[in-house]
Enzyme design. Sequence first.
Site, PDB file in Angstrom:
ATOM      1  N   TYR A   1     -11.500  -0.879  -0.152  1.00  0.00           N
ATOM      2  CA  TYR A   1     -11.482  -0.507   1.275  1.00  0.00           C
ATOM      3  C   TYR A   1     -10.169   0.158   1.665  1.00  0.00           C
ATOM      4  O   TYR A   1     -10.070   0.792   2.703  1.00  0.00           O
ATOM      5  CB  TYR A   1     -11.749  -1.747   2.149  1.00  0.00           C
ATOM      6  CG  TYR A   1     -10.537  -2.494   2.644  1.00  0.00           C
ATOM      7  CD1 TYR A   1      -9.762  -3.263   1.781  1.00  0.00           C
ATOM      8  CD2 TYR A   1     -10.155  -2.459   3.984  1.00  0.00           C
ATOM      9  CE1 TYR A   1      -8.656  -3.960   2.245  1.00  0.00           C
ATOM     10  CE2 TYR A   1      -9.054  -3.150   4.453  1.00  0.00           C
ATOM     11  CZ  TYR A   1      -8.301  -3.899   3.580  1.00  0.00           C
ATOM     12  OH  TYR A   1      -7.196  -4.585   4.035  1.00  0.00           O
ATOM     13  N   ARG A   2      -9.155   0.048   0.796  1.00  0.00           N
ATOM     14  CA  ARG A   2      -7.799   0.490   1.151  1.00  0.00           C
ATOM     15  C   ARG A   2      -7.009   0.391  -0.139  1.00  0.00           C
ATOM     16  O   ARG A   2      -7.241  -0.509  -0.936  1.00  0.00           O
ATOM     17  CB  ARG A   2      -7.281  -0.523   2.165  1.00  0.00           C
ATOM     18  CG  ARG A   2      -5.908  -0.349   2.719  1.00  0.00           C
ATOM     19  CD  ARG A   2      -5.665  -1.509   3.670  1.00  0.00           C
ATOM     20  NE  ARG A   2      -4.389  -1.404   4.335  1.00  0.00           N
ATOM     21  CZ  ARG A   2      -3.870  -2.362   5.100  1.00  0.00           C
ATOM     22  NH1 ARG A   2      -4.534  -3.484   5.282  1.00  0.00           N
ATOM     23  NH2 ARG A   2      -2.717  -2.197   5.685  1.00  0.00           N
TER      24      ARG A   2
ATOM     25  N   TYR B   1       0.818  -1.221   0.000  1.00  0.00           N
ATOM     26  CA  TYR B   1       0.000   0.000   0.000  1.00  0.00           C
ATOM     27  C   TYR B   1       0.854   1.274   0.000  1.00  0.00           C
ATOM     28  O   TYR B   1       0.309   2.372   0.022  1.00  0.00           O
ATOM     29  CB  TYR B   1      -0.939   0.008   1.214  1.00  0.00           C
ATOM     30  CG  TYR B   1      -1.871  -1.179   1.220  1.00  0.00           C
ATOM     31  CD1 TYR B   1      -2.959  -1.241   0.346  1.00  0.00           C
ATOM     32  CD2 TYR B   1      -1.638  -2.267   2.053  1.00  0.00           C
ATOM     33  CE1 TYR B   1      -3.791  -2.342   0.314  1.00  0.00           C
ATOM     34  CE2 TYR B   1      -2.471  -3.377   2.035  1.00  0.00           C
ATOM     35  CZ  TYR B   1      -3.546  -3.407   1.163  1.00  0.00           C
ATOM     36  OH  TYR B   1      -4.363  -4.513   1.137  1.00  0.00           O
TER      37      TYR B   1
HETATM   38  C1  LIG Z   1       2.610 -10.825   2.447  1.00  0.00           C
HETATM   39  C2  LIG Z   1       1.857  -9.723   3.116  1.00  0.00           C
HETATM   40  C3  LIG Z   1       0.742 -10.030   3.872  1.00  0.00           C
HETATM   41  C4  LIG Z   1       0.000  -9.021   4.478  1.00  0.00           C
HETATM   42  N1  LIG Z   1      -1.090  -9.370   5.192  1.00  0.00           N
HETATM   43  C5  LIG Z   1      -1.860  -8.425   5.744  1.00  0.00           C
HETATM   44  C6  LIG Z   1      -3.025  -8.777   6.468  1.00  0.00           C
HETATM   45  O1  LIG Z   1      -3.349  -9.953   6.634  1.00  0.00           O
HETATM   46  N2  LIG Z   1      -3.773  -7.771   7.002  1.00  0.00           N
HETATM   47  C7  LIG Z   1      -3.415  -6.460   6.854  1.00  0.00           C
HETATM   48  O2  LIG Z   1      -4.109  -5.603   7.374  1.00  0.00           O
HETATM   49  N3  LIG Z   1      -2.315  -6.112   6.180  1.00  0.00           N
HETATM   50  C8  LIG Z   1      -1.527  -7.039   5.615  1.00  0.00           C
HETATM   51  N4  LIG Z   1      -0.395  -6.657   4.929  1.00  0.00           N
HETATM   52  C9  LIG Z   1      -0.124  -5.219   4.717  1.00  0.00           C
HETATM   53  C10 LIG Z   1       0.826  -4.536   5.748  1.00  0.00           C
HETATM   54  O3  LIG Z   1       2.096  -5.131   5.727  1.00  0.00           O
HETATM   55  C11 LIG Z   1       0.267  -4.478   7.174  1.00  0.00           C
HETATM   56  O4  LIG Z   1      -1.036  -3.944   7.171  1.00  0.00           O
HETATM   57  C12 LIG Z   1       1.138  -3.631   8.127  1.00  0.00           C
HETATM   58  O5  LIG Z   1       0.700  -3.819   9.461  1.00  0.00           O
HETATM   59  C13 LIG Z   1       1.089  -2.114   7.825  1.00  0.00           C
HETATM   60  O6  LIG Z   1       2.261  -1.503   8.281  1.00  0.00           O
HETATM   61  P1  LIG Z   1       2.373  -0.703   9.675  1.00  0.00           P
HETATM   62  O7  LIG Z   1       1.549  -1.444  10.675  1.00  0.00           O
HETATM   63  O8  LIG Z   1       3.828  -0.517   9.981  1.00  0.00           O
HETATM   64  O9  LIG Z   1       1.648   0.661   9.387  1.00  0.00           O
HETATM   65  P2  LIG Z   1       2.279   2.019   8.821  1.00  0.00           P
HETATM   66  O10 LIG Z   1       2.917   1.752   7.512  1.00  0.00           O
HETATM   67  O11 LIG Z   1       3.113   2.678   9.852  1.00  0.00           O
HETATM   68  O12 LIG Z   1       0.932   2.856   8.691  1.00  0.00           O
HETATM   69  C14 LIG Z   1      -0.072   2.621   7.751  1.00  0.00           C
HETATM   70  C15 LIG Z   1      -0.592   3.973   7.230  1.00  0.00           C
HETATM   71  O13 LIG Z   1      -1.324   4.626   8.286  1.00  0.00           O
HETATM   72  C16 LIG Z   1      -0.922   6.001   8.438  1.00  0.00           C
HETATM   73  N5  LIG Z   1      -0.365   6.193   9.773  1.00  0.00           N
HETATM   74  C17 LIG Z   1       0.494   5.354  10.394  1.00  0.00           C
HETATM   75  N6  LIG Z   1       0.774   5.790  11.615  1.00  0.00           N
HETATM   76  C18 LIG Z   1       0.091   6.941  11.796  1.00  0.00           C
HETATM   77  C19 LIG Z   1      -0.037   7.820  12.894  1.00  0.00           C
HETATM   78  N7  LIG Z   1       0.576   7.570  14.046  1.00  0.00           N
HETATM   79  N8  LIG Z   1      -0.840   8.917  12.751  1.00  0.00           N
HETATM   80  C20 LIG Z   1      -1.498   9.133  11.583  1.00  0.00           C
HETATM   81  N9  LIG Z   1      -1.420   8.319  10.511  1.00  0.00           N
HETATM   82  C21 LIG Z   1      -0.635   7.224  10.613  1.00  0.00           C
HETATM   83  C22 LIG Z   1       0.123   6.281   7.382  1.00  0.00           C
HETATM   84  O14 LIG Z   1      -0.434   6.988   6.315  1.00  0.00           O
HETATM   85  C23 LIG Z   1       0.575   4.913   6.876  1.00  0.00           C
HETATM   86  O15 LIG Z   1       0.815   4.915   5.505  1.00  0.00           O
HETATM   87  C24 LIG Z   1       0.385  -7.654   4.318  1.00  0.00           C
HETATM   88  C25 LIG Z   1       1.525  -7.346   3.583  1.00  0.00           C
HETATM   89  C26 LIG Z   1       2.259  -8.366   2.988  1.00  0.00           C
HETATM   90  C27 LIG Z   1       3.497  -8.009   2.218  1.00  0.00           C
END
Ligand SMILES: Cc1cc2nc3c(=O)[nH]c(=O)nc-3n(C[C@H](O)[C@H](O)[C@H](O)COP(=O)(O)OP(=O)(O)OC[C@H]3O[C@@H](n4cnc5c(N)ncnc54)[C@H](O)[C@@H]3O)c2cc1C
Length: 520
Positions: A464-465, A91
């Site tokens: 949704y995203r 994403y």
């Molecule tokens: C193989 C694979 C499987 C995956 N499976 C899943 C799954 O099952 N379910 C799922 O949900 N995702 C999945 N993902 C997607 C992703 O890797 C996860 O959702 C991951 O948890 C998102 O990264 P993060 O938690 O570090 O969020 P971040 O990258 O830190 O944040 C996500 C977004 O939220 C906003 N944000 C973050 N922090 C803040 C803040 N403090 N204040 C305001 N805005 C903010 C930012 O715009 C950011 O781009 C998958 C990815 C891969 C590669």
Amino acid sequence: MADIPLPRGFTAAKMSQAQKAFEAALGADKVFFTDLDRTAYEDKFAIDDARHHPAGAIAPTSVEEVQAAVKIANQFRLPLWPISRGKNLGYGTSAPELAGSVVLDLSRMKRIEFDEANGVVTLEPGVGFYDLYDYLQQHKLPFWLSTPGNSWGSVIGNALDRGVGYTPYGENTKNFCGMEVVLPTGEVVRTGMGAFSNAPTWGLYPFGFGPAWDQMFVQSNFGIVTKANMWLMPEPESLMGMDVEYDKPEDIKAMIDTIGPLRRERVLQQSPSIGNWLRAAAVLTRRTDWTDKPGALGDDVIDAIRKKFAIGWWGVSLRLYGREGVNKAAYTILENAMNAIKPLSIKPTSWVKGQPMEYSGWTGTPMTFPMQNINWYGGRGGHIGFSPLLPQDGTAALAQFKRTYARYKEYGMDYQGSFAFGERHLINVNAMIFNKDDPKMMSRIDPFFRQLVADAKAQGYGEYRTHLDYMDLVATTYDWNGGALRKLNEKVKNALDPNGILAPGKSGIWPTNYAGERKA
Ligand SMILES: Cc1cc2nc3c(=O)[nH]c(=O)nc-3n(C[C@H](O)[C@H](O)[C@H](O)COP(=O)(O)OP(=O)(O)OC[C@H]3O[C@@H](n4cnc5c(N)ncnc54)[C@H](O)[C@@H]3O)c2cc1C
């Protein structure tokens, strides 16, 4: 040194002054503006890496430092892009929508407080699923997480992008109960009962008095979440369930029409996800193990994959959580229902407290091995997800699957699709796995994605995203009454963020000063 990407109207000299101001306020060890730093914050999964280059990054470690950074951003009219851990692979990862923004990396804010009596954890954004899991283990706290397929990221970050896990607490954004937020003008607010000084109910009652704001800060650019309360699931007495396989593509209809009512009735409290044959193969093998033919995989290869892993065209894992007696009764209901639609196989699973536990998404154990799927084609792998929302209706889902599968074949891509249940909806997650070192393949991804958005739009299905590249496109599909929602979002944006410094373009919401950056 490569050219520093700059937001419109910015000069290198002005960026250098902003960098110095950040260093003075936060200390040089929290400010990153070298070429290597910029590379570290790029989106490694993007179709085109160049589109979302940040100018640099800063990593404050306290609310006061976040406020100081916001003050500087306002002084210089410099856009900030907040990330929690920045592992949003598929994403946008840690990269900003607008090239030249400065990434506000909150991954060093890692405080955890736990209210064991109520199962409420107060988290800072840098707390990852692994951190929280370790904390629960160390303190012997009987609670489970609901982890995404890639659990490398942040608990708050995932919930802020409406990420999903696979236990009954899997719709992570619903677990928020009060936040602390730094607004784009620098004020700090607490939502829900946090607005009431010393209320012992901040993490217990999500709404407070008057309007409730938590969801306003989800998938938006209205504030920087510096802390949030989240509800965790108490460890259940028992976990029972079954892995069920079905033979034909058309079986998706009966699967959805059987599981949907059980989910809505809450016999099933967890959100199952029906996935196709590529899920196992893409993680455990590589494409070259099966074929060297280009184009979408043929039925002969699909049959070989299914035979090797003893799986159906579709498979689904159903899990029941809670008291053993209740689970046993519910299991019989599930078993009868699934048998009535003639599965290829049903593999039961059962666990009770005290027994050795399976380490998987069903028990909320953090994992990263699903990321192995990006090696499917070889080369530098990546993927983006196309994820429209559907009603829980088998006929509609089958038609959507057929349309999408035909497009995968037309664009010569291997199909990895799933239908994940919410309480009333389905999210049809389609992973587009690719090899970034294959220019021919990469030239097909963008038109393929746009085609899928158009196909879904024609049916009334919105995503949704989505990935940074498609935030504007997806926002335009939410077009009722001349795009009234987008106009409202932007009115709020301009009121809260008059200098347009916070994540311009996030979710297709552009402040007036960057309105010219919108892509159709
Ligand atoms: C193989 C694979 C499987 C995956 N499976 C899943 C799954 O099952 N379910 C799922 O949900 N995702 C999945 N993902 C997607 C992703 O890797 C996860 O959702 C991951 O948890 C998102 O990264 P993060 O938690 O570090 O969020 P971040 O990258 O830190 O944040 C996500 C977004 O939220 C906003 N944000 C973050 N922090 C803040 C803040 N403090 N204040 C305001 N805005 C903010 C930012 O715009 C950011 O781009 C998958 C990815 C891969 C590669």
